[in-house]
Design a protein around this motif. Sequence first.
Motif: not given
Length: 205
Positions: A118-122, A133-143
């Motif tokens: 992703g571009k900076p700012g996205s 505990t083998n937990v997973s998730n998808t998160i949105k992270v800023p660039v």
Amino acid sequence: MNRAQRGKLALTAAALGASLLTAGCGYITPQQTSHQYSASDGIRADLGPLQLRNILIVSAGENEPGRLIGAVYNSSSKDVKLTVNGAKGSQTEVPVKANSYTLLNENSDAAILSTTGGKPGSLVDVKVSENGTNVSNTIKVPVLDATLQEYKNYVPTPSSSATSSSSASPSSSASAGSPASESSSAGAGSSASATPSATATATSR
């Protein structure tokens, strides 16, 4: 009604009006202390025994490598490894000691994703998982990029490793009972407790 009685009545009415005004303001305006907010440019997320705080990616571009910065807290009694999977198969790992934390800053090994995605700012989607505990998730992270001076030294070069394992140095990792205060350049704004009361919602600037 004599003059003294009129004076008392006026004072009583004024006091009542002031109390109603104050109560109305408190009712209408949300208390700042009742809301959590992000103390830096990153986001927060909870993942099993791990608490991710002020997490963001610093990169020069969408197809360039990106460095993960922030803080990861481990509230469990055993060591846990955080795995972050990004765009085009990029991956990095962050080990966190039991009842401790890892700060992803200038004092730690770089956690590098070979492709930012992703571009900076996205905001980019990254999959995070932990082996406690083998937990997973998808998160949105800023660039972010070097536009902000505090992130200039975090921009990775294209030669950065596609897979990087990050561990905190003695100066940036301690027992959960020790205080930790990080600036926004360190990407972490939480106290070093096993269950930090970090002030953040999963929002970004």
